[in-house]
Motif scaffolding. Sequence first.
Motif, short mmCIF file in Angstrom:
data_model
loop_
_atom_site.label_atom_id
_atom_site.label_comp_id
_atom_site.label_asym_id
_atom_site.label_seq_id
_atom_site.Cartn_x
_atom_site.Cartn_y
_atom_site.Cartn_z
N THR A 190 34.75 -9.03 -15.70
CA THR A 190 35.00 -7.59 -15.61
C THR A 190 35.21 -7.00 -17.00
OG1 THR A 190 37.36 -8.01 -15.29
CG2 THR A 190 36.01 -7.78 -13.30
N GLY A 191 34.55 -7.60 -18.00
CA GLY A 191 34.73 -7.17 -19.38
C GLY A 191 34.01 -5.90 -19.75
N GLU A 192 33.85 -5.67 -21.05
CA GLU A 192 33.30 -4.42 -21.55
C GLU A 192 31.84 -4.21 -21.21
OE1 GLU A 192 33.47 -4.32 -25.81
OE2 GLU A 192 32.51 -6.27 -26.03
N GLY A 193 31.09 -5.28 -20.97
CA GLY A 193 29.68 -5.15 -20.64
C GLY A 193 28.86 -4.58 -21.78
N ILE A 243 20.55 -12.49 -16.40
CA ILE A 243 21.61 -11.75 -17.09
C ILE A 243 21.65 -10.33 -16.54
CG2 ILE A 243 22.51 -10.97 -19.31
CD1 ILE A 243 20.63 -13.04 -20.63
N CYS A 244 22.83 -9.88 -16.13
CA CYS A 244 23.04 -8.51 -15.65
C CYS A 244 24.29 -7.95 -16.33
CB CYS A 244 23.25 -8.46 -14.14
SG CYS A 244 22.06 -9.40 -13.17
N SER A 245 24.24 -6.69 -16.77
CA SER A 245 25.43 -6.14 -17.43
C SER A 245 25.42 -4.61 -17.38
CB SER A 245 25.48 -6.58 -18.89
OG SER A 245 26.71 -6.22 -19.49
N ALA A 246 26.62 -4.05 -17.26
CA ALA A 246 26.83 -2.60 -17.35
C ALA A 246 27.99 -2.35 -18.30
CB ALA A 246 27.13 -2.00 -15.98
N GLY A 247 27.80 -1.47 -19.28
CA GLY A 247 28.82 -1.21 -20.29
C GLY A 247 29.87 -0.21 -19.85
N MET A 248 31.06 -0.34 -20.43
CA MET A 248 32.15 0.55 -20.07
C MET A 248 31.88 1.99 -20.51
SD MET A 248 34.97 -0.85 -22.85
CE MET A 248 36.20 0.44 -22.53
N GLU A 249 30.94 2.19 -21.46
CA GLU A 249 30.58 3.54 -21.88
C GLU A 249 29.75 4.27 -20.82
OE1 GLU A 249 30.32 0.79 -25.54
OE2 GLU A 249 29.83 0.73 -23.39
N ASP A 250 29.09 3.50 -19.95
CA ASP A 250 28.20 4.09 -18.94
C ASP A 250 28.32 3.30 -17.64
OD1 ASP A 250 26.26 5.57 -17.68
OD2 ASP A 250 24.58 4.81 -18.86
N PRO A 251 29.46 3.41 -16.95
CA PRO A 251 29.69 2.63 -15.74
C PRO A 251 28.59 2.85 -14.69
CG PRO A 251 31.70 3.70 -16.44
CD PRO A 251 30.61 4.29 -17.27
N GLY A 252 28.20 1.75 -14.05
CA GLY A 252 27.22 1.86 -12.98
C GLY A 252 25.78 1.80 -13.42
N THR A 253 25.52 1.76 -14.73
CA THR A 253 24.16 1.61 -15.23
C THR A 253 23.95 0.16 -15.62
OG1 THR A 253 24.07 3.90 -16.03
CG2 THR A 253 22.48 2.36 -16.95
N ASP A 305 7.67 -2.20 -18.12
CA ASP A 305 7.35 -0.86 -18.58
C ASP A 305 7.97 -0.56 -19.94
OD1 ASP A 305 5.93 -0.45 -16.24
OD2 ASP A 305 7.62 0.47 -15.19
N GLY A 306 7.97 -1.56 -20.81
CA GLY A 306 8.43 -1.38 -22.18
C GLY A 306 9.92 -1.45 -22.38
N ASP A 307 10.69 -1.89 -21.37
CA ASP A 307 12.14 -1.95 -21.52
C ASP A 307 12.68 -3.02 -20.60
OD1 ASP A 307 14.64 -1.32 -22.45
OD2 ASP A 307 14.55 0.80 -21.91
N VAL A 308 13.97 -3.39 -20.79
CA VAL A 308 14.59 -4.29 -19.82
C VAL A 308 14.80 -3.50 -18.53
CG1 VAL A 308 15.70 -5.80 -21.51
CG2 VAL A 308 16.89 -3.75 -20.74
N PRO A 309 14.63 -4.13 -17.38
CA PRO A 309 14.84 -3.43 -16.11
C PRO A 309 16.27 -2.92 -15.97
CG PRO A 309 13.73 -5.53 -15.77
CD PRO A 309 14.21 -5.53 -17.19
N SER A 310 16.45 -1.88 -15.16
CA SER A 310 17.78 -1.32 -14.94
C SER A 310 17.84 -0.65 -13.58
CB SER A 310 18.14 -0.32 -16.04
OG SER A 310 17.26 0.79 -16.01
N PHE A 311 19.06 -0.45 -13.11
CA PHE A 311 19.31 0.30 -11.87
C PHE A 311 20.70 0.89 -11.95
CE2 PHE A 311 20.49 -4.13 -11.05
CZ PHE A 311 21.77 -4.00 -10.54
N GLY A 370 30.26 -5.52 -6.36
CA GLY A 370 31.59 -4.94 -6.28
C GLY A 370 32.11 -4.38 -7.59
N GLN A 371 31.24 -4.23 -8.60
CA GLN A 371 31.67 -3.76 -9.92
C GLN A 371 30.76 -2.66 -10.44
OE1 GLN A 371 32.73 -8.36 -11.32
NE2 GLN A 371 32.02 -6.90 -12.85
N GLU A 372 31.31 -1.84 -11.34
CA GLU A 372 30.53 -0.85 -12.07
C GLU A 372 30.46 -1.15 -13.56
OE1 GLU A 372 32.01 3.06 -11.17
OE2 GLU A 372 30.64 3.23 -9.47
#
Length: 242
Positions: A128-131, A180-190, A211-217, A223-225
Amino acid sequence: MPNQNYCDRLLDAEKESEVTAAIEDIEHAFDAEWVPIGRQENNYGIVENQSSSPLGALTEIISNAADAVLRKRYRQLYGDDYDDSHEIRNYSDAAEKLLVDGEEEISITADGQPPNRGNVMNLTVKDTGEGQTPETFEDTFVGLLKPGMSKQGWPFLQGQFGMGSTAVLPHCGEKGYKLICSAGMEDPGTWSWTIIRKNKAGNAYEYLRVDGDVPSFSGEFQGQEVGSLIKMYDYTYRAKSN
């Protein structure tokens, strides 16, 4: 861009053939490319020579998770820049001054195909770190030297040489698969994500871009953002020697 279902499918995979099938579907449906880790061609020898101990390599992943939790708490309390006046100079200081029981978590889970296949299992480390945000994801999780640079100047963090997270790859089965999956604390849920594989023919470990970038959703994941999740497939956790 692949949606969360593709990431869930990879996370639920229990064997390498299921990971391969998911990757093939992504490659068929999208403009996929494979990029060498650290954008360094012929990185195979660099990665393979980091750690002969699978347990030692796994410890690096866990240390990175602990670093992420501790720096998240520091940033929440004191801001994004380290200040020695708070007298947090090692793990003990950080644990005492930053952590509150029950507020953060690092979990290690195992799965795989029964019956026991010897010294092999899939291992997932989640924190549950900074991501990391999409802007920093590639420099940290799939870099070779830059990950450690971001920790320099933070004396209570480990992993300042920036190569620990790739040390597990030679121990990840025949294919070298690592999710590898990660969401940063600056942009929760991304959530940004990728899958790493071994490409012996190309003499490199490489990661997936779409499409020229790492995938995202966007949205809640597991259970985390905010935080990170690393899954290592067919991890051989004992040395092949007497």
